[in-house]
Write an enzyme that holds these catalytic residues in place. Structure first.
Site, PDB file in Angstrom:
ATOM      1  N   ARG A  55       0.892  -0.983   0.036  1.00 55.68           N
ATOM      2  CA  ARG A  55       0.098   0.278  -0.128  1.00 55.68           C
ATOM      3  C   ARG A  55       1.131   1.744  -0.200  1.00 55.68           C
ATOM      4  O   ARG A  55       0.320   1.997  -0.803  1.00 55.68           O
ATOM      5  CB  ARG A  55      -0.947  -0.190   1.488  1.00 55.68           C
ATOM      6  N   ASP A  73     -17.020   8.262   4.262  1.00 53.12           N
ATOM      7  CA  ASP A  73     -15.917   7.152   4.378  1.00 53.12           C
ATOM      8  C   ASP A  73     -14.280   8.037   4.914  1.00 53.12           C
ATOM      9  O   ASP A  73     -14.866   9.364   5.132  1.00 53.12           O
ATOM     10  CB  ASP A  73     -14.775   6.615   3.083  1.00 53.12           C
TER      11      ASP A  73
END
Lengths: 287, 121
Positions: free
Chosen positions: A32, A140
């Site tokens: 990531r 989110d």
């Protein structure tokens, strides 16, 4: 990455998002964070972490946190919660809210929008709700995924995972190799950037909260805290929907599972504050 | 054991689909065009059909129309699996009696989701 760097990253993510990173997830850090490393011109993850430790690294901290969040999502994911929403929850709310004619839904980890849009498509199929006010709030922590969600454009792979072909035909239009959700469905959802670990009252009260596959990434104390704060935003006769691998049992006593409805929870009634009821006061029973 | 007829002129696609569907417990029959597939259905009607569109001799669309008009041909769940990925083709296939539609390229999760959608899994 040194153990000190890994611990620094764990602490940062826990503070910022509640995400608990264990050592077996080190591979995930590399996957990531390497794109972030390249984007900001660092040579290694170690160099990125040095930059994160600098005093004015707030924007970089946001970027790293967003990169580490798990954003896998697809339409009608797990199917069962959506069947329950269509067959149990919505018919019940249509009865109970018939005077107010307003229902508020919250998708608490909306990611790239598949969950709230699935709810919107389902609501759109209820002709009885045509003149109701249905608020679908989708939040989110990651601005990046919310941008994608707002655009409502998905790849062929994304629309094939869980989305029945009839719904694709009804609610999407083809844009080259991609598929764009209709304006009608897109306008039914309000996307807002929000961290579950911060004040939730700004979002208002809800009848149904979808909070699926989020709590599994939190430690026990954070789960308990998040559940209690979600409870405060939920109507007493509302529903909480958790992911298939999640439960409140043995964790929190503010919700109770709905019998025979896997993944569905209802708020437990708040116990009466004994001191608030004076003997002989109106409404108080005196034995 | 449920039977699935895989109809595709590409032996590679048939092989990939066979591996996926055998993994879901289906017994597999293969055909490389619509006419072969109709013969297979007359002999033994399957519960599921995975159907390509462009094939020699008889294409998927013609096969589906012929299948739906033959005795017992309304029973199988038919999932199109094709590179014809535009809305007009999808609408045409659904109108002809398909139950679901997979756009190539596909993977195991997509096949699983579509077969679940029509109650085959």
């Amino acid at each position: 990455m040194t153990p000190f760097d890994f611990d620094f990253l764990c602490k940062l993510l826990k503070e910022r998002s509640g995400l608990v990173l264990t050592h077996e997830k080190e591979y995930l850090v590399e996957n990531r964070l390497m794109p972030v490393v390249r984007r900001v011109g660092c040579a290694t993850i170690a160099e990125l972490i040095q930059r994160l430790k600098a005093p004015a690294a707030d924007a970089l901290k946001v970027e790293v946190t967003e990169a580490m969040m798990i954003n896998e999502s697809f339409f009608f994911r797990d199917k069962n919660p959506f069947d329950q929403f269509r067959d149990t929850i919505l018919p019940e709310l249509i009865e109970k809210r018939s005077k107010r004619r307003r229902i508020r839904l919250w998708s608490a980890a909306a990611s790239s929008g598949q969950e709230p849009y699935s709810l919107a498509m389902m609501v759109a199929s209820f002709s009885r709700l045509a003149d109701w006010q249905i608020d679908i709030v989708a939040t989110d922590i990651s601005n990046e995924v919310l941008e994608k969600a707002r655009a409502g454009i998905y790849s062929q792979f994304e629309v094939q995972r869980g989305l029945p072909i009839q719904m694709l035909m009804q609610h999407f239009e083809q844009v080259g190799e991609q598929w764009r959700i209709s304006d009608k469905v897109r306008k039914m959802v309000q996307f807002r950037q929000h961290n579950l670990l911060t004040d939730l009252s700004v979002l208002g009260m809800f009848d149904v909260v979808f909070c699926r596959n989020v709590l599994i990434y939190f430690d026990q104390a954070t789960k308990v805290d998040a559940l209690e704060r979600i409870r405060r935003q939920l109507a007493p006769d509302g529903y909480l929907i958790l992911g298939a691998a999640e439960t409140v049992v043995g964790l929190s006593d503010v919700f109770a599972p709905v019998p025979d409805k896997r993944g569905l929870y209802r708020p437990k009634p708040k116990p009466l504050a004994v001191a608030a009821v004076k003997p002989g006061a109106a409404g108080a029973r005196v034995a | 054991m449920k039977r699935c007829l895989i109809i595709d002129d590409s032996s590679v696609i048939r092989k990939v689909a066979r591996r996926i569907l055998e993994g879901f417990g289906f017994a597999i029959v293969e055909a490389s065009d619509g006419r072969q597939a109709l013969d297979a259905c007359r002999k033994d009607m399957p519960e599921a059909i995975l159907l390509d569109w462009n094939m020699p001799v008889m294409d998927g669309y013609e096969f589906l129309r012929a299948l739906r008009s033959m005795p017992g041909g309304d029973k199988p769940k038919v999932v199109f699996c094709t590179t014809e990925n535009d809305l007009a083709h999808i609408a045409r296939a659904m109108h002809a009696g398909a139950d679901e539609y997979i756009m190539k390229p596909f993977d195991k999760e997509i096949v699983q989701a579509k077969f679940q959608e029509v109650g085959l899994l």
